[in-house]
Design a protein around this motif. Structure first.
Motif, PDB file in Angstrom:
ATOM      1  N   ASP A  66      32.971  12.351  14.073  1.00 25.36           N
ATOM      2  CA  ASP A  66      33.688  13.489  13.494  1.00 25.36           C
ATOM      3  C   ASP A  66      33.956  14.552  14.559  1.00 25.36           C
ATOM      4  O   ASP A  66      33.269  14.614  15.589  1.00 25.36           O
ATOM      5  CB  ASP A  66      32.881  14.102  12.352  1.00 25.36           C
ATOM      6  CG  ASP A  66      32.714  13.139  11.183  1.00 25.36           C
ATOM      7  OD1 ASP A  66      33.633  12.313  10.966  1.00 25.36           O
ATOM      8  OD2 ASP A  66      31.674  13.204  10.503  1.00 25.36           O
ATOM      9  N   ASP A  67      34.912  15.429  14.283  1.00 28.48           N
ATOM     10  CA  ASP A  67      35.273  16.444  15.275  1.00 28.48           C
ATOM     11  C   ASP A  67      34.213  17.532  15.422  1.00 28.48           C
ATOM     12  O   ASP A  67      34.247  18.325  16.370  1.00 28.48           O
ATOM     13  CB  ASP A  67      36.642  17.058  14.973  1.00 28.48           C
ATOM     14  CG  ASP A  67      36.720  17.681  13.592  1.00 28.48           C
ATOM     15  OD1 ASP A  67      35.686  17.745  12.898  1.00 28.48           O
ATOM     16  OD2 ASP A  67      37.824  18.111  13.199  1.00 28.48           O
ATOM     17  N   ASN A  68      33.278  17.613  14.459  1.00 22.71           N
ATOM     18  CA  ASN A  68      32.205  18.607  14.569  1.00 22.71           C
ATOM     19  C   ASN A  68      30.868  17.973  14.954  1.00 22.71           C
ATOM     20  O   ASN A  68      29.823  18.601  14.839  1.00 22.71           O
ATOM     21  CB  ASN A  68      32.046  19.374  13.252  1.00 22.71           C
ATOM     22  CG  ASN A  68      31.630  18.464  12.101  1.00 22.71           C
ATOM     23  OD1 ASN A  68      31.579  17.237  12.233  1.00 22.71           O
ATOM     24  ND2 ASN A  68      31.325  19.058  10.957  1.00 22.71           N
ATOM     25  N   ALA A  69      30.919  16.734  15.439  1.00 23.72           N
ATOM     26  CA  ALA A  69      29.680  15.997  15.718  1.00 23.72           C
ATOM     27  C   ALA A  69      29.120  16.258  17.099  1.00 23.72           C
ATOM     28  O   ALA A  69      27.949  15.987  17.360  1.00 23.72           O
ATOM     29  CB  ALA A  69      29.918  14.491  15.542  1.00 23.72           C
ATOM     30  N   GLY A  70      29.943  16.785  18.006  1.00 35.06           N
ATOM     31  CA  GLY A  70      29.481  17.013  19.379  1.00 35.06           C
ATOM     32  C   GLY A  70      29.826  18.408  19.863  1.00 35.06           C
ATOM     33  O   GLY A  70      30.256  19.270  19.088  1.00 35.06           O
ATOM     34  N   VAL A  71      29.623  18.622  21.161  1.00 27.87           N
ATOM     35  CA  VAL A  71      29.842  19.944  21.722  1.00 27.87           C
ATOM     36  C   VAL A  71      30.603  19.817  23.039  1.00 27.87           C
ATOM     37  O   VAL A  71      30.346  18.909  23.839  1.00 27.87           O
ATOM     38  CB  VAL A  71      28.495  20.680  21.930  1.00 27.87           C
ATOM     39  CG1 VAL A  71      27.552  19.895  22.820  1.00 27.87           C
ATOM     40  CG2 VAL A  71      28.685  22.070  22.479  1.00 27.87           C
ATOM     41  N   VAL A  72      31.572  20.701  23.263  1.00 21.21           N
ATOM     42  CA  VAL A  72      32.322  20.744  24.508  1.00 21.21           C
ATOM     43  C   VAL A  72      31.570  21.639  25.496  1.00 21.21           C
ATOM     44  O   VAL A  72      31.174  22.745  25.170  1.00 21.21           O
ATOM     45  CB  VAL A  72      33.750  21.299  24.283  1.00 21.21           C
ATOM     46  CG1 VAL A  72      34.539  21.296  25.596  1.00 21.21           C
ATOM     47  CG2 VAL A  72      34.477  20.482  23.233  1.00 21.21           C
ATOM     48  N   LEU A  73      31.375  21.119  26.711  1.00 20.61           N
ATOM     49  CA  LEU A  73      30.558  21.808  27.717  1.00 20.61           C
ATOM     50  C   LEU A  73      31.406  22.319  28.865  1.00 20.61           C
ATOM     51  O   LEU A  73      32.429  21.725  29.224  1.00 20.61           O
ATOM     52  CB  LEU A  73      29.489  20.858  28.249  1.00 20.61           C
ATOM     53  CG  LEU A  73      28.545  20.223  27.217  1.00 20.61           C
ATOM     54  CD1 LEU A  73      27.697  19.160  27.891  1.00 20.61           C
ATOM     55  CD2 LEU A  73      27.691  21.284  26.552  1.00 20.61           C
ATOM     56  N   LYS A  74      30.909  23.375  29.483  1.00 19.04           N
ATOM     57  CA  LYS A  74      31.579  23.916  30.667  1.00 19.04           C
ATOM     58  C   LYS A  74      31.333  23.031  31.880  1.00 19.04           C
ATOM     59  O   LYS A  74      32.206  22.860  32.722  1.00 19.04           O
ATOM     60  CB  LYS A  74      31.057  25.334  30.960  1.00 19.04           C
ATOM     61  CG  LYS A  74      31.478  26.380  29.953  1.00 19.04           C
ATOM     62  CD  LYS A  74      30.881  27.737  30.331  1.00 19.04           C
ATOM     63  CE  LYS A  74      31.238  28.791  29.312  1.00 19.04           C
ATOM     64  NZ  LYS A  74      30.608  30.101  29.619  1.00 19.04           N
ATOM     65  N   ASP A  75      30.097  22.585  32.015  1.00 19.31           N
ATOM     66  CA  ASP A  75      29.749  21.796  33.201  1.00 19.31           C
ATOM     67  C   ASP A  75      28.754  20.719  32.862  1.00 19.31           C
ATOM     68  O   ASP A  75      28.334  20.592  31.734  1.00 19.31           O
ATOM     69  CB  ASP A  75      29.170  22.722  34.283  1.00 19.31           C
ATOM     70  CG  ASP A  75      28.047  23.613  33.754  1.00 19.31           C
ATOM     71  OD1 ASP A  75      27.487  23.297  32.686  1.00 19.31           O
ATOM     72  OD2 ASP A  75      27.729  24.606  34.407  1.00 19.31           O
TER      73      ASP A  75
END
Length: 380
Positions: free
Chosen positions: A371-380
């Motif tokens: 799902d689109d809310n299952a993970g997290v986008v990280l800076k690095d």
């Protein structure tokens, strides 16, 4: 920040702007020659908090604990405990006590004499020592073992003797340096909950150093993840796990899949990341990821689905792969799926039923989706 996951209790003074920290490390640095063990570190810990310092060997966590105990002196910076600067306070006058991994029990002394040793050194009257020791024996459920020597006890019992001795002097803060490292897995898990209950009952501040992620996640109200003498993230266990603030934290805590790509768009509360020809990820914006350029997407294995059939909308957050490896762990099964790009994806399935008919097997072609809310986008 909105708290994630279940909350052990309503206790959360770090969210109260009017609450004063009980322990404060202010720009603390510790050098050993050319090596910097702790690097300009600032950190607040609150009264009655069960706080964990978590990191790999050499990250500075034990050095930080030893400075709080007074066994090491900061090269620069301040350590404040209950409003008092500890810089001029010797270890034996600090309202803290430390429990070591080795337990450091006196082999020639009985359990009760080990527990009462510090009280005797402080000149406490014999009748008061006897009363306090009896209290501690009852607290750690070792009344029947008072006359035994350490070699006559199990590892778990020796651990409880060391704990009782540390608590006998009624410190304001108990410091625990890898306290459960010598115990086997089952006993370690049982003792974690015992420590949590004990800390609640006594109302003390516990600061524990550990490299064991599960141990920190289980026991602590908050965790400080450390690397190279610095604190990388401080948050509750749920926040550390579900919302890591960097690639390092995401990779260090638990199992994780990390997809590298480039941001295609970032609008309407969604970030779109092109990973490969056959995989585009659409993720909810979380405030920590970049709006353009290179990005990483982190997702935990339990949030990844695998199936033989394609999902209803295979254009996003779905990719085809091949079962590369399978690990059956009893309560769950781990699947390693190899994608056409060469990347492997780890997915876990809870074995909620005993059904074994037609399970997914090696070399099968499957779809991986999330799902689109299952993970997290990280800076690095």
């Amino acid at each position: 920040m909105k708290s994630l996951g279940s909350i052990r209790r309503s206790f959360a003074p770090w969210n109260d702007s009017s609450a004063k920290p009980y322990i404060s490390f202010k720009n603390v640095t510790k050098r050993f020659g050319d090596f910097t063990a702790v690097d300009d570190l600032s950190l607040d810990i609150y009264n009655r908090e069960f706080f964990a310092l978590l990191g790999a060997s050499g990250c500075g966590k034990s050095t930080l604990l030893r400075m709080l105990a007074g066994f090491e002196t900061p090269t620069s910076g301040q350590i404040i405990l209950d409003g008092q600067d500890l810089s001029q306070t010797p270890p034996y006058r600090r309202p803290v006590n430390m429990m070591f991994q080795s337990y450091a029990l006196f082999p020639h002394m009985t359990v009760e004499k080990n527990i009462g040793f510090g009280l005797k050194q402080d000149g406490m009257p014999k009748d008061q020592i006897a009363y306090r020791v009896a209290q501690m024996l009852k607290l750690v459920k070792l009344e029947k073992f008072a006359s035994r020597k350490p070699h006559q006890l199990s590892g778990g019992q020796r651990q409880r003797v060391a704990l009782a001795r540390s608590l006998a002097k009624q410190p304001k803060v108990l410091l625990l340096d890898e306290p459960l490292g010598a115990l086997d897995k089952k006993l370690r898990e049982e003792t974690q909950f015992e420590l949590m209950d004990l800390q609640q009952d006594l109302g003390l501040t516990f600061v524990v150093v550990t490299h064991d992620q599960e141990e920190a996640m289980t026991m602590a109200d908050r965790i400080a993840v450390m690397s190279a003498g610095k604190v990388v993230q401080v948050a509750t266990p749920a926040e550390i796990y579900e919302a890591p603030n960097s690639r390092f934290v995401a990779d260090f805590i638990g199992d994780v899949n990390i997809f590298d790509g480039n941001v295609v768009s970032s609008e309407g509360g969604k970030t779109q990341i092109a990973v490969s020809e056959d995989l585009t990820i659409v993720a909810e914006q979380n405030g920590s990821g970049p709006a353009s350029g290179a990005a990483a997407f982190a997702i935990r294995p339990e949030k990844v689905r695998i199936a033989r059939e394609a999902p209803a909308n295979p254009g996003f957050n779905a990719v085809k792969g091949e079962i590369w490896d399978i690990g059956y762990l009893g309560d769950m099964t781990i699947y390693i799926v190899k994608l056409a790009s060469g990347q492997t994806v780890r997915a876990s399935r809870l074995n909620a039923s005993r059904e074994l008919e037609n399970p997914i097997g090696y070399d099968e072609e499957v779809w991986v989706s999330f799902d689109d809310n299952a993970g997290v986008v990280l800076k690095d």
